[in-house]
Design a protein around this motif. Sequence first.
Motif, mmCIF file in Angstrom:
data_model
loop_
_atom_site.group_PDB
_atom_site.id
_atom_site.type_symbol
_atom_site.label_atom_id
_atom_site.label_comp_id
_atom_site.label_asym_id
_atom_site.label_seq_id
_atom_site.Cartn_x
_atom_site.Cartn_y
_atom_site.Cartn_z
ATOM 1 N N ALA A 132 0.827 -1.205 0.000
ATOM 2 C CA ALA A 132 0.000 0.000 0.000
ATOM 3 C C ALA A 132 0.866 1.262 0.000
ATOM 4 O O ALA A 132 0.570 2.235 -0.714
ATOM 5 C CB ALA A 132 -0.922 -0.002 1.218
ATOM 6 N N LEU A 133 1.940 1.256 0.765
ATOM 7 C CA LEU A 133 2.821 2.417 0.822
ATOM 8 C C LEU A 133 3.510 2.659 -0.520
ATOM 9 O O LEU A 133 3.608 3.805 -0.984
ATOM 10 C CB LEU A 133 3.860 2.231 1.929
ATOM 11 N N PHE A 134 3.962 1.595 -1.156
ATOM 12 C CA PHE A 134 4.649 1.763 -2.430
ATOM 13 C C PHE A 134 3.674 2.033 -3.572
ATOM 14 O O PHE A 134 4.036 2.681 -4.563
ATOM 15 C CB PHE A 134 5.532 0.547 -2.710
ATOM 16 N N THR A 135 2.439 1.573 -3.437
ATOM 17 C CA THR A 135 1.418 1.942 -4.418
ATOM 18 C C THR A 135 1.129 3.437 -4.336
ATOM 19 O O THR A 135 0.956 4.109 -5.362
ATOM 20 C CB THR A 135 0.129 1.134 -4.173
ATOM 21 N N GLU A 136 1.091 3.956 -3.120
ATOM 22 C CA GLU A 136 0.896 5.400 -2.942
ATOM 23 C C GLU A 136 2.047 6.179 -3.572
ATOM 24 O O GLU A 136 1.825 7.210 -4.233
ATOM 25 C CB GLU A 136 0.803 5.727 -1.455
ATOM 26 N N LEU A 137 3.273 5.712 -3.396
ATOM 27 C CA LEU A 137 4.410 6.371 -4.041
ATOM 28 C C LEU A 137 4.268 6.342 -5.562
ATOM 29 O O LEU A 137 4.561 7.330 -6.243
ATOM 30 C CB LEU A 137 5.718 5.684 -3.632
ATOM 31 N N THR A 138 3.796 5.211 -6.092
ATOM 32 C CA THR A 138 3.592 5.104 -7.533
ATOM 33 C C THR A 138 2.563 6.131 -8.000
ATOM 34 O O THR A 138 2.756 6.809 -9.020
ATOM 35 C CB THR A 138 3.120 3.682 -7.903
ATOM 36 N N ASP A 139 1.475 6.244 -7.270
ATOM 37 C CA ASP A 139 0.430 7.213 -7.630
ATOM 38 C C ASP A 139 0.961 8.643 -7.576
ATOM 39 O O ASP A 139 0.646 9.474 -8.437
ATOM 40 C CB ASP A 139 -0.771 7.066 -6.695
ATOM 41 N N GLN A 140 1.776 8.929 -6.566
ATOM 42 C CA GLN A 140 2.332 10.277 -6.457
ATOM 43 C C GLN A 140 3.324 10.558 -7.589
ATOM 44 O O GLN A 140 3.350 11.670 -8.135
ATOM 45 C CB GLN A 140 3.008 10.454 -5.103
ATOM 46 N N LEU A 141 4.130 9.560 -7.928
ATOM 47 C CA LEU A 141 5.064 9.738 -9.043
ATOM 48 C C LEU A 141 4.312 9.947 -10.357
ATOM 49 O O LEU A 141 4.710 10.759 -11.196
ATOM 50 C CB LEU A 141 5.984 8.529 -9.145
ATOM 51 N N ALA A 142 3.216 9.220 -10.531
ATOM 52 C CA ALA A 142 2.413 9.369 -11.740
ATOM 53 C C ALA A 142 1.829 10.779 -11.839
ATOM 54 O O ALA A 142 1.693 11.330 -12.944
ATOM 55 C CB ALA A 142 1.295 8.335 -11.761
ATOM 56 N N ALA A 143 1.488 11.361 -10.686
ATOM 57 C CA ALA A 143 0.875 12.689 -10.672
ATOM 58 C C ALA A 143 1.903 13.820 -10.690
ATOM 59 O O ALA A 143 1.539 14.985 -10.884
ATOM 60 C CB ALA A 143 -0.005 12.829 -9.433
ATOM 61 N N THR A 144 3.167 13.494 -10.487
ATOM 62 C CA THR A 144 4.219 14.511 -10.448
ATOM 63 C C THR A 144 4.768 14.750 -11.846
ATOM 64 O O THR A 144 5.137 13.794 -12.535
ATOM 65 C CB THR A 144 5.373 14.061 -9.522
ATOM 66 N N PRO A 145 4.835 15.992 -12.305
ATOM 67 C CA PRO A 145 5.418 16.262 -13.619
ATOM 68 C C PRO A 145 6.834 15.695 -13.723
ATOM 69 O O PRO A 145 7.594 15.707 -12.762
ATOM 70 C CB PRO A 145 5.427 17.792 -13.689
ATOM 71 N N ALA A 146 7.157 15.196 -14.903
ATOM 72 C CA ALA A 146 8.464 14.566 -15.106
ATOM 73 C C ALA A 146 9.602 15.497 -14.696
ATOM 74 O O ALA A 146 10.576 15.068 -14.074
ATOM 75 C CB ALA A 146 8.613 14.141 -16.562
ATOM 76 N N ALA A 147 9.490 16.766 -15.026
ATOM 77 C CA ALA A 147 10.560 17.714 -14.702
ATOM 78 C C ALA A 147 10.751 17.838 -13.195
ATOM 79 O O ALA A 147 11.877 18.023 -12.707
ATOM 80 C CB ALA A 147 10.248 19.079 -15.306
ATOM 81 N N ASP A 148 9.666 17.720 -12.432
ATOM 82 C CA ASP A 148 9.768 17.859 -10.973
ATOM 83 C C ASP A 148 10.412 16.645 -10.327
ATOM 84 O O ASP A 148 11.021 16.764 -9.252
ATOM 85 C CB ASP A 148 8.384 18.083 -10.371
ATOM 86 N N ILE A 149 10.273 15.468 -10.950
ATOM 87 C CA ILE A 149 10.915 14.263 -10.406
ATOM 88 C C ILE A 149 12.428 14.429 -10.393
ATOM 89 O O ILE A 149 13.123 13.849 -9.544
ATOM 90 C CB ILE A 149 10.495 13.024 -11.223
ATOM 91 N N LEU A 150 12.945 15.249 -11.296
ATOM 92 C CA LEU A 150 14.386 15.478 -11.379
ATOM 93 C C LEU A 150 14.883 16.476 -10.343
ATOM 94 O O LEU A 150 16.095 16.648 -10.181
ATOM 95 C CB LEU A 150 14.754 15.971 -12.783
ATOM 96 N N THR A 151 13.973 17.130 -9.639
ATOM 97 C CA THR A 151 14.397 18.146 -8.669
ATOM 98 C C THR A 151 13.925 17.866 -7.247
ATOM 99 O O THR A 151 14.466 18.433 -6.296
ATOM 100 C CB THR A 151 13.876 19.538 -9.085
ATOM 101 N N THR A 152 12.923 17.015 -7.093
ATOM 102 C CA THR A 152 12.404 16.718 -5.760
ATOM 103 C C THR A 152 12.228 15.213 -5.586
ATOM 104 O O THR A 152 12.025 14.494 -6.565
ATOM 105 C CB THR A 152 11.039 17.402 -5.528
ATOM 106 N N ARG A 153 12.304 14.758 -4.343
ATOM 107 C CA ARG A 153 12.103 13.338 -4.050
ATOM 108 C C ARG A 153 10.704 13.142 -3.480
ATOM 109 O O ARG A 153 10.377 13.664 -2.414
ATOM 110 C CB ARG A 153 13.150 12.824 -3.057
ATOM 111 N N VAL A 154 9.886 12.415 -4.206
ATOM 112 C CA VAL A 154 8.513 12.170 -3.785
ATOM 113 C C VAL A 154 8.511 11.307 -2.522
ATOM 114 O O VAL A 154 9.287 10.348 -2.410
ATOM 115 C CB VAL A 154 7.728 11.469 -4.914
ATOM 116 N N SER A 155 7.656 11.648 -1.575
ATOM 117 C CA SER A 155 7.557 10.867 -0.338
ATOM 118 C C SER A 155 6.120 10.896 0.161
ATOM 119 O O SER A 155 5.301 11.704 -0.280
ATOM 120 C CB SER A 155 8.508 11.410 0.732
#
Length: 282
Positions: free
Chosen positions: A240-263
């Motif tokens: 469940a925790l890693f599914t939530e991370l997946t959902d957050q990564l999916a919702a995060t713009p690609a450019a932002d993944i390169l500058t912030t760590r989703v948690s």
Amino acid sequence: MRASLSALEHYDRCAEAAAAQIMRHYSTSFSLATRLLSPRVRVDIRNLYAMVRTADEIVDAGLDPQDAAVLLDAYEATVRAAPSQRFHADPIVHAFALSARRCGFSDEHVAQFFSSMRCDLTHHTHTHDSFEDYVCGSAEVIGLLCLDAFYAGGPRPSGIEEGARRLGAAFQKINFLRDLREDSAELGRSYFPNLPDPASLDEERKTAIITDIRRDLAVARGAMEKLPRGSRVGVAAATALFTELTDQLAATPAADILTTRVSVSPARKAFLVSRAAASAVK
């Protein structure tokens, strides 16, 4: 407590406490999820995690690659010989050996894991085939070693191994994506074969990675109900925790993944774990 234990038994407890501290400091998600495992399984998973984390730190510490390779070779030899010895001066190795004997950890899988760790010292990018091999050794076999802890030599239902492999792969790929900037900037690595340059991450490439992760998670969920109840709840919580991370990564713009760590926030983690635990025991 000391009076009721032999000196060796007291050291066993201390070693296992040290392993628990490794997990607590390195992964709040896994530490939280393992609390829902049955007591004996919880200890064995923490002991396994601590050994794996130590090996991972050898290759991630920024040492000269040749020095790191010497340390990794020595650590692998120590770990693989550990189950045959009752005492180890290294408490993490000692804790791992306790669980290896109790659970029958596969030496072949331990060797595959170290092979992938060694790859981090020589490979900075991956082809499709080398990526599959790396994920198998660094994550899928960890799922299989977890099954050793869950069943401890007992019979296993058919299909459970594929679910464990795919869950390990999903967790690894999620971490690769959320650590994309750190792995590239600090370690000079890019794991995804369709992304040799992390700066080229765009929505299309990100979506392809997320789709692959979701496929792995779906297979893992299909096998989860086959797990023993004392393990199923903890695995469901971690998923469940890693599914939530997946959902957050999916919702995060690609450019932002390169500058912030989703948690995931602590409050959200607590909610997800509680919900997953309630669903898993139905």
